[in-house]
Design a protein around this motif. Structure first.
Motif, PDB file in Angstrom:
ATOM      1  N   GLU A  13     -75.697  27.346  22.230  1.00  0.00           N
ATOM      2  CA  GLU A  13     -76.733  28.851  21.892  1.00  0.00           C
ATOM      3  C   GLU A  13     -78.067  28.075  21.973  1.00  0.00           C
ATOM      4  N   THR A  14     -78.353  26.908  21.207  1.00  0.00           N
ATOM      5  CA  THR A  14     -79.440  26.249  20.898  1.00  0.00           C
ATOM      6  C   THR A  14     -80.443  25.693  22.026  1.00  0.00           C
ATOM      7  N   VAL A  15     -79.468  25.428  23.200  1.00  0.00           N
ATOM      8  CA  VAL A  15     -79.862  24.659  24.277  1.00  0.00           C
ATOM      9  C   VAL A  15     -80.323  25.898  25.330  1.00  0.00           C
ATOM     10  N   SER A  16     -79.145  26.728  25.656  1.00  0.00           N
ATOM     11  CA  SER A  16     -79.055  27.714  26.556  1.00  0.00           C
ATOM     12  C   SER A  16     -78.551  28.966  26.127  1.00  0.00           C
ATOM     13  N   PRO A  17     -79.236  29.964  25.562  1.00  0.00           N
ATOM     14  CA  PRO A  17     -78.669  31.187  25.145  1.00  0.00           C
ATOM     15  C   PRO A  17     -78.147  32.119  26.100  1.00  0.00           C
ATOM     16  N   GLU A  18     -77.412  32.866  25.761  1.00  0.00           N
ATOM     17  CA  GLU A  18     -76.718  33.865  26.468  1.00  0.00           C
ATOM     18  C   GLU A  18     -77.804  34.971  27.086  1.00  0.00           C
ATOM     19  N   PRO A  19     -77.890  35.409  28.109  1.00  0.00           N
ATOM     20  CA  PRO A  19     -78.988  36.349  28.438  1.00  0.00           C
ATOM     21  C   PRO A  19     -78.758  37.600  27.857  1.00  0.00           C
ATOM     22  N   ARG A  20     -79.606  37.969  27.051  1.00  0.00           N
ATOM     23  CA  ARG A  20     -79.965  39.368  26.332  1.00  0.00           C
ATOM     24  C   ARG A  20     -79.844  40.563  26.993  1.00  0.00           C
ATOM     25  N   ARG A  21     -79.199  41.400  26.871  1.00  0.00           N
ATOM     26  CA  ARG A  21     -79.141  42.911  27.114  1.00  0.00           C
ATOM     27  C   ARG A  21     -80.028  43.925  26.287  1.00  0.00           C
ATOM     28  N   GLN A  22     -79.822  43.701  24.975  1.00  0.00           N
ATOM     29  CA  GLN A  22     -80.678  44.721  24.122  1.00  0.00           C
ATOM     30  C   GLN A  22     -80.755  43.988  22.788  1.00  0.00           C
ATOM     31  N   VAL A  23     -81.542  44.212  22.041  1.00  0.00           N
ATOM     32  CA  VAL A  23     -82.383  43.719  20.630  1.00  0.00           C
ATOM     33  C   VAL A  23     -82.676  44.852  19.827  1.00  0.00           C
TER      34      VAL A  23
END
Length: 81
Positions: A31-41
């Motif tokens: 996750e530090t290199v390539s985080p998952e795409p965010r849908r909602q924050v």
């Protein structure tokens, strides 16, 4: 302490990638290199509110079907000294 509640897409991992990571002792996802795409924050001011919001986001159909996940992350408010 403040919290960040994030709903993300789950990236699929190929069987070959899993086998290579398992054999080499590495990770399939970092996750530090390539985080998952965010849908909602969403932000919350305390842990109880964060968990309540996470439970609400967990009722989304894509989360229930295993295509997305909900993460609760603490945000450190401490100012650098």
């Amino acid at each position: 302490m403040r919290f960040l509640i994030v709903r993300t897409d789950i990236r699929a991992a190929a069987d070959v990638d899993i086998a290579v990571a398992w054999a080499g002792g590495g990770r399939v996802r970092d996750e530090t290199v390539s985080p998952e795409p965010r849908r909602q924050v969403v932000h919350a001011e305390d842990r109880e509110a964060a968990l309540l919001l996470a439970r609400a986001l967990s009722t989304v159909g894509a989360v229930r079907r295993g295509r997305q996940r909900v993460k609760v992350l603490p945000i450190d408010d401490a100012a650098p000294r």
